[in-house]
Design an enzyme around this catalytic site. Structure first.
Site, PDB file in Angstrom:
ATOM      1  N   GLY A   1       0.798  -1.219   0.000  1.00 35.15           N
ATOM      2  CA  GLY A   1       0.000   0.000   0.000  1.00 35.15           C
ATOM      3  C   GLY A   1       0.831   1.269   0.000  1.00 35.15           C
TER       4      GLY A   1
ATOM      5  CG  MET B   1      10.167   2.086  -3.888  1.00 34.42           C
ATOM      6  SD  MET B   1      10.621   0.327  -3.706  1.00 34.42           S
ATOM      7  CE  MET B   1      12.418   0.457  -3.638  1.00 34.42           C
ATOM      8  N   PRO B   2       9.548   5.355  -5.071  1.00 37.36           N
ATOM      9  CG  PRO B   2      10.560   7.306  -4.307  1.00 37.36           C
ATOM     10  CD  PRO B   2      10.057   5.975  -3.831  1.00 37.36           C
TER      11      PRO B   2
ATOM     12  CG  LEU C   1      16.143   8.036  -9.913  1.00 35.52           C
ATOM     13  CD1 LEU C   1      17.177   7.205 -10.675  1.00 35.52           C
ATOM     14  CD2 LEU C   1      16.098   9.458 -10.459  1.00 35.52           C
ATOM     15  N   GLY C   2      16.260   5.727  -7.484  1.00 33.13           N
ATOM     16  CA  GLY C   2      16.907   5.951  -6.203  1.00 33.13           C
ATOM     17  C   GLY C   2      18.412   6.064  -6.371  1.00 33.13           C
ATOM     18  CG  LEU C   3      22.583   7.880  -4.441  1.00 30.20           C
ATOM     19  CD1 LEU C   3      23.219   8.232  -5.790  1.00 30.20           C
ATOM     20  CD2 LEU C   3      23.003   8.889  -3.378  1.00 30.20           C
ATOM     21  N   GLY C   4      21.802   4.513  -5.398  1.00 31.08           N
ATOM     22  CA  GLY C   4      22.436   3.334  -4.826  1.00 31.08           C
ATOM     23  C   GLY C   4      23.720   3.721  -4.119  1.00 31.08           C
TER      24      GLY C   4
ATOM     25  CG  ASP D   1      19.359   0.290  -2.056  1.00 28.56           C
ATOM     26  OD1 ASP D   1      18.331  -0.407  -1.949  1.00 28.56           O
ATOM     27  OD2 ASP D   1      20.518  -0.184  -2.007  1.00 28.56           O
TER      28      ASP D   1
ATOM     29  CE1 TYR E   1      25.546  -2.973  -0.376  1.00 26.78           C
ATOM     30  CE2 TYR E   1      24.242  -0.960  -0.490  1.00 26.78           C
ATOM     31  CZ  TYR E   1      24.477  -2.253  -0.892  1.00 26.78           C
ATOM     32  OH  TYR E   1      23.634  -2.829  -1.817  1.00 26.78           O
TER      33      TYR E   1
ATOM     34  CE  LYS F   1      19.997  -3.561  -0.575  1.00 28.08           C
ATOM     35  NZ  LYS F   1      20.627  -2.242  -0.354  1.00 28.08           N
TER      36      LYS F   1
ATOM     37  CG  HIS G   1      22.257  -7.561   1.214  1.00 30.11           C
ATOM     38  ND1 HIS G   1      23.100  -6.581   1.694  1.00 30.11           N
ATOM     39  CD2 HIS G   1      22.397  -7.514  -0.134  1.00 30.11           C
ATOM     40  CE1 HIS G   1      23.707  -5.980   0.697  1.00 30.11           C
ATOM     41  NE2 HIS G   1      23.309  -6.542  -0.431  1.00 30.11           N
TER      42      HIS G   1
END
Length: 309
Positions: free
Chosen positions: A11, A14-15, A17-20, A45, A50, A79, A112
């Site tokens: 519901g 979510m865009p 496009l995102g920045l990884g 993201d 990371y 994640k 992940h």
């Protein structure tokens, strides 16, 4: 830039496009997050493994303080790490991520990798065998882990939950026992870009109302003659062609960069569209499994009973 959004089965929106933030050094990702948000991105993201969640959080909060925007305007994804793949690890590691990000909740929490790894006793450090490979946890129980993921939603610690690098079989098994379905399967490098399009995975996820997220277009295609021709026709970069190819199919993209100009260029995906003929031409670039370039070879993960490839 007004980024288009998709409606998840939870519901929430979510865009596309995102920045990884994968492989983005902590010392540079802070500014990259601010640059991306300034450019109109509303989706960031990251992941525990990371090692840059704290810097991502600093960049996010600096932007919120600077602009007066609300936290709810930014879709944040992180994640569960492979060494958190246990019933007790799910809540523990999300709390660690929330503390690093300085957030009360994330918008999407992903498993992940379906492969569980062992950590050193009392330390959140991956354990390695004498041969230097990761010490795998063969007892990884994906069903038990998913049940704990669902509890995170009930607790308000994440709005939605999903998976990453799962096979169709693993997603099907998860859906069969779920109270809350995965909203996303995030696929690794080249995952649904032109060179490895995974049409069967795409159709399966579409049937089950699960969106795919592609981490980045394959660098191997940036100089492809077909991609270059399409780019020249539109006066855009080859990266924009590959990213537009994905979002035009409602596949979520999270290109990574710490270069301000590249971040802005990658984000300009809404001022043009690809023709049906161009989409068909890009579809022919699919090389199937031979196009896969990231398979965890030499890590020990391939020995795990849940290794997805």
């Amino acid at each position: 830039m007004s980024v288009k959004k998709v409606l998840l089965n939870s519901g929430h929106r979510m865009p596309l496009l995102g920045l990884g933030c994968w492989q983005s050094p902590a010392g540079e990702v802070e500014a990259a997050v601010e640059t991306a948000l300034d450019a109109g991105y509303r989706h960031i993201d990251t992941a525990f493994v990371y090692l840059n969640e704290e810097a991502v959080g600093v960049g996010l909060h600096q932007w919120l303080n600077k602009t007066g925007n609300k936290r709810s305007e930014v879709f944040v994804v992180t994640k569960l790490p492979p060494h958190g793949m246990s019933a007790e690890g799910v809540h523990k590691f999300l709390q660690k991520s929330l503390k690093a990000l300085k957030l009360d909740y994330v918008d999407l929490y992903l498993v992940h990798l379906p492969v569980g790894l062992k950590s050193k006793h009392d330390l959140d450090i991956l354990a390695k065998r004498d041969d230097g490979q990761f010490d795998i946890d063969e007892g990884t129980d994906l069903i038990a882990i998913w049940k704990e993921m669902e509890k995170l939603v009930d607790m308000g610690l994440t709005k939605s939950i999903g998976v990453s690098n799962y096979s169709i079989k693993q997603i099907r098994k998860t859906c069969a026992i779920s109270k809350i379905k995965p909203v996303v399967n995030q696929v690794g490098e080249s995952g649904v870009a032109c060179i490895l399009q995974q049409r069967q995975m795409q159709e399966f996820c579409k049937t089950h109302n699960i969106f795919l997220t592609a981490t980045l277009p394959s660098p191997r295609l940036l100089e492809d003659p077909v991609v270059r021709l399409v780019a020249e026709r539109h006066g855009i970069t080859t990266a924009q062609v590959l990213l537009r190819f994905l979002v035009q199919q409602n596949i979520i993209v999270i290109p990574k960069s710490v270069n301000p100009e590249r971040i802005k260029t990658n984000g300009d995906l809404w001022s043009f569209s690809l023709s049906e003929l161009e989409m068909e031409a890009l579809t022919t670039l699919d090389k199937g499994e031979s196009g896969r370039s990231f398979v965890f070879v030499g890590s020990g993960m391939t020995e795990h009973p849940e290794y997805p490839l």
